[in-house]
Design an enzyme around this catalytic site. Structure first.
Site, mmCIF file in Angstrom:
data_model
loop_
_atom_site.group_PDB
_atom_site.id
_atom_site.type_symbol
_atom_site.label_atom_id
_atom_site.label_comp_id
_atom_site.label_asym_id
_atom_site.label_seq_id
_atom_site.Cartn_x
_atom_site.Cartn_y
_atom_site.Cartn_z
ATOM 1 N N LYS A 110 0.850 -1.200 0.000
ATOM 2 C CA LYS A 110 0.000 0.000 0.000
ATOM 3 C C LYS A 110 0.878 1.239 0.000
ATOM 4 O O LYS A 110 1.723 1.422 0.868
ATOM 5 C CB LYS A 110 -0.915 0.046 1.227
ATOM 6 C CG LYS A 110 -1.950 1.185 1.147
ATOM 7 C CD LYS A 110 -2.601 1.493 2.474
ATOM 8 C CE LYS A 110 -1.835 2.512 3.286
ATOM 9 N NZ LYS A 110 -1.843 3.879 2.692
ATOM 10 N N GLU B 107 9.865 1.075 10.887
ATOM 11 C CA GLU B 107 10.869 2.148 10.843
ATOM 12 C C GLU B 107 10.094 3.431 11.024
ATOM 13 O O GLU B 107 9.349 3.841 10.131
ATOM 14 C CB GLU B 107 11.642 2.124 9.529
ATOM 15 C CG GLU B 107 12.879 3.002 9.552
ATOM 16 C CD GLU B 107 12.639 4.360 8.918
ATOM 17 O OE1 GLU B 107 12.402 5.326 9.689
ATOM 18 O OE2 GLU B 107 12.673 4.465 7.689
ATOM 19 N N GLU C 141 9.435 15.487 16.567
ATOM 20 C CA GLU C 141 9.877 15.485 15.167
ATOM 21 C C GLU C 141 9.078 16.523 14.385
ATOM 22 O O GLU C 141 7.878 16.381 14.179
ATOM 23 C CB GLU C 141 9.682 14.092 14.564
ATOM 24 C CG GLU C 141 10.235 13.949 13.178
ATOM 25 C CD GLU C 141 10.111 12.523 12.655
ATOM 26 O OE1 GLU C 141 11.012 12.078 11.931
ATOM 27 O OE2 GLU C 141 9.112 11.866 12.988
#
Length: 502
Positions: A180, A256, A390
């Site tokens: 996907k 990840e 982040e």
């Protein structure tokens, strides 16, 4: 090929069981240029039924695909590598049009070509088992066999690169795949689907869907016939995938996730090199990379010199149309990301750090575009939000430090641990600091996006689990089976079946 690509020639359909189709409910979602805001295409949105159909196709294709020799599977991978290599320019243009990635910064097709080239010939070593004669009366061995159909969910910042990094070893291992793409960047994956078809892959071996996290992604994460899922993206989404995997069939999960990567510059470093490379590390895809060195710590004795050099270089980025070869800064990928980064700019203005450069949203020469000024702050307290979270934009904090002990404590004071950099000419210190850093990758006298192909890539803490890389990725897609054979001795007596030798 025309430049830019004509929008009526862009593939937007799902690729399931060897053929292209629209979504079963005709659902679509629009893609707009983040530079011009112009409409590009309506892309098929995979429904729950489409996702089930893709998984069923992968499951049906598994026995025949896994029964092929590594060489036979590798021939398909090799052919696909060549087709991707030949499509480099088109893939680069699609990324520039749909996600704002400048042509000048595009390397993904070359990278994914090298991945498929490698896995076309490397699966022999990874899938080879072991044998043992350590237990008297037995010959024992292990089989390394494909885990089953796997799901791969690629991110929007490097969709083609992660396509090869994840699908290459999975296919080489003998697994079948449902991939996907991100709803923010589906066009290059759909283009690769046409190359998969052209390469002649057997139906169902590699299925390619486009859509959002729900319903497509969540269906894959909880599907009982998917035996492993490999995801790159946010930590929040990775956590949801982990929960869904555990609640369904305990499928293997490779993640990840996010990063808040520190770069440490000691007083004996090559300051010009460190400044130039760390600018590249944050300017990469406009800071929209989990390995971006968004926290830089510089020894107080060289901080001023480093800052002057860094700012001079960072001011040299050229904002503009991502389709122009001279552009080095494109827009953020979409309005949502643009507004998210702008929120961090607001937080920084309200904080205690000193603005050194940028600090505002901006626009392109066309009066449009989701642009953020390259932004640098200094003296930011360690507990401020821009130092902890982040940002995923062209935003970096550059702080001073006095001692090695101090900077290590600050660098490790994070829930992320994906990538870290160290600049020093003292080898003993470099290795000492590398050992102490809580990070899956430590680069010495270099920084992101530097990565070594045959080293494992992955994170500590909330930056993920599992490892990818030559010699490592294939392990994530294989099960290990122990087989032991009772052997008769010279008198014709077989070893006892009740032996427990541990």
């Amino acid at each position: 090929m025309s430049f830019p690509i004509s929008t009526d020639k862009i593939e937007t359909r799902l690729y399931i069981n060897g053929s292209f189709s629209k979504a079963s409910d005709n659902g679509t979602f629009p893609i707009h240029s983040p530079y011009t805001h112009d409409f590009i295409a309506d892309v098929s949105e995979a429904s729950v039924d489409d996702t089930h159909r893709a998984v069923a196709a992968a499951k049906a294709a598994l026995p025949s695909w896994s029964a092929l020799s590594p060489d036979a599977r590798g021939a398909y991978l090799k052919k696909l590598a060549g087709l991707i290599r030949d499509s480099n320019d088109e893939l680069a243009q699609l990324e520039a049009m749909s996600s704002g990635r400048p042509l000048s910064m595009y390397f993904d097709a070359q990278y994914t070509t090298s991945q498929f080239d490698h896995w076309a010939v490397a699966s022999w070593e990874g899938s080879q088992g072991r044998s043992s004669l350590n237990t008297p009366g037995f010959v024992s061995m292990t089989f390394r066999q494909p885990i089953g159909p796997v799901a791969i969910v690629t991110p929007w910042n490097f969709p083609v690169a992660f396509f090869g990094q994840k699908a290459g070893p999975a296919l080489a291992a003998g697994c079948t795949v449902v991939l996907k793409s991100s709803e923010k960047a589906p066009l290059t994956s759909a283009k690769i689907a046409s190359l998969v078809h052209k390469a002649g892959f057997p139906a169902g071996v590699l299925n390619i869907l486009s859509g959002h996290g729900s319903p497509c992604g969540s269906t894959l994460a909880s599907h009982p016939d998917i035996r492993a899922i490999n995801f790159t993206g946010s930590t929040a989404t990775g956590r949801k995938i982990q929960i869904a995997a555990a609640a369904s069939n305990l499928k293997r999960v490779i993640l990840e996730l996010g990063g808040k990567s520190p770069a440490i510059v000691f007083e004996d470093a090559d300051i010009d090199k460190a400044a130039s490379e760390t600018v590249g590390g944050i300017a990469l895809v406009m800071g929209q990379a989990c390995v971006s060195n968004s926290r830089i710590y510089v020894h107080e004795s060289v901080h001023e010199r480093f800052m002057d050099t860094f700012l001079t270089i960072y001011k040299g980025v050229k904002k503009g149309d991502p389709l122009l070869p001279e552009t080095t800064q494109g827009p953020q990928v979409d309005r949502l990301q643009y507004e998210r980064v702008n929120g961090y700019l607001d937080a920084a203005r309200a904080g205690q750090g000193k603005l050194e450069m940028g600090g505002h949203v901006t626009e392109g020469e066309n009066g449009k575009g989701y642009f953020i000024e390259p932004t640098v702050y200094s003296g930011v307290p360690e507990d401020e939000v821009t130092q902890k979270e982040e940002v995923f934009g062209p935003f970096v904090n550059i702080n001073k430090f006095k001692t090695e002990e101090e900077v290590l404590a600050k660098a490790n004071d994070s829930e992320f641990g994906l990538y870290a950099s160290v600049y020093t000419n003292d080898l003993s210190r470099a290795l000492r600091v590398a050992k102490a850093l809580e990070s899956g990758q430590v680069a010495i006298n270099c920084t992101s996006p530097t990565s070594i192909a045959d080293m494992p890539f992955g994170g500590y803490k909330q930056s993920g689990q599992g490892r990818e890389g030559y010699g490592y990725s294939i392990d994530e897609y294989l099960e290990t089976k122990s087989v032991f054979i009772a052997v008769k001795d010279a008198s014709g007596t077989a070893a006892s079946g009740s032996v427990l030798a541990r």
